[in-house]
Design a protein around this motif. Structure first.
Motif, short mmCIF file in Angstrom:
data_model
loop_
_atom_site.label_atom_id
_atom_site.label_comp_id
_atom_site.label_asym_id
_atom_site.label_seq_id
_atom_site.Cartn_x
_atom_site.Cartn_y
_atom_site.Cartn_z
N GLY A 44 0.77 -1.23 0.00
CA GLY A 44 0.00 0.00 0.00
C GLY A 44 0.81 1.28 0.00
N GLY B 212 -0.47 1.74 -4.46
CA GLY B 212 -0.63 2.78 -3.46
C GLY B 212 -0.60 4.14 -4.13
N THR C 12 2.33 10.73 1.51
CA THR C 12 2.76 9.45 2.09
C THR C 12 3.17 9.55 3.55
OG1 THR C 12 5.08 9.76 1.38
CG2 THR C 12 3.57 8.73 -0.20
#
Length: 266
Positions: A84, A133, A195
């Protein structure tokens, strides 16, 4: 008889002519060979650069990353799972030199990059293929043409408590720190917000929309190029560093001048 000798003397070539011709021939041949070699090398480099695929990324990952992150990205005791995280996170971590990690520490520092851009993209493509992701944004998000003033306000509200209002970075707890943003690229600014690397929180579209992120990036890019009208910025760390500078150098200089004048008068 004399005329015949004269004709032969005029028709005779210089002994250096043959050497000159050979030299010119060698130069022309060498130049042509060098040009052809350079063209072939450039072609080969392009072919190598464009030939990197997901399979190449898999091999690079297994050779350089699997020790900590596992052969199947599942993670180990030495490193987290990469399910992910997406290609955006991989590109950020590897392209800034944070990964591969040299040693366990409170925070992974930036260091010289160990891979080429093509290799980094191949590794990122492999991770994205196995465990999708966050992906790369549209070019418009990184163009620096957003609302600079609004972006600066959003940065002060959401980021300045760690990165400093001028993006100069700052210390956190337990040996951690927020890095300076004066040389960070637009892509890595976006990747950090999406992120959440290291100690940074993830800013989803619920917190900051894509347009908000674009404005913040635009303000930081503007700040990177802006010239300080007041002179030396002292790291843009604010009044504490400026006051310390004045106390040490300003007051110190005045004391030194006073001592010199007193010593001279005596």
């Amino acid at each position: 008889m004399a005329r015949e000798n004269k004709r032969r003397a005029h028709g005779r070539r210089s002994p250096w002519a043959a050497a000159a011709l050979i030299g010119i021939g060698l130069l022309l041949t060498g130049g042509a060979y060098a040009g052809a070699s350079a063209a072939m090398a450039a072609t080969n480099e392009t072919q190598v650069a464009t030939a990197l695929t997901v399979e190449d990324g898999k091999k690079l990952f297994q050779a350089n990353c699997a020790t900590c992150h596992g052969l199947n990205l599942q993670g180990t005791e030495s490193g987290p799972s990469l399910y992910g995280v997406g290609e955006l996170s991989v590109e950020f971590q590897v392209a800034t030199g944070r990964m591969p990690l040299q040693a366990q520490a409170p925070q992974a520092p930036q260091k010289p990059v160990q891979f080429t851009e093509e290799q980094i993209l191949a590794i990122a493509a492999y991770v994205q293929d196995v465990a999708p992701g966050p992906s790369f944004p549209e070019d418009e998000v990184l163009d620096g043409e957003g609302d600079v003033a609004r972006g600066a306000e959003l940065f002060r509200i959401n980021c300045a408590m760690c990165h400093n209002v001028a993006g100069a970075g700052g210390a956190l707890t337990e040996g951690k720190y927020a890095p300076a943003l004066d040389k960070t690229s637009a892509l890595h600014m976006y990747a950090a917000m999406v992120t959440g690397p290291q100690n940074m929180p993830v800013f989803s579209d619920m917190n900051l929309t894509t347009e908000d992120k674009r404005d913040i990036i635009s303000s930081l890019l503007f700040q990177q190029e802006a010239v300080s009208p007041g002179g030396f910025t002292l790291g843009s760390l604010g009044p504490v560093s400026e006051g310390l500078f004045i106390w040490i150098f300003g007051i110190g200089t005045l004391i030194a001048i006073t001592v010199w004048i007193t010593a001279k008068s005596n």
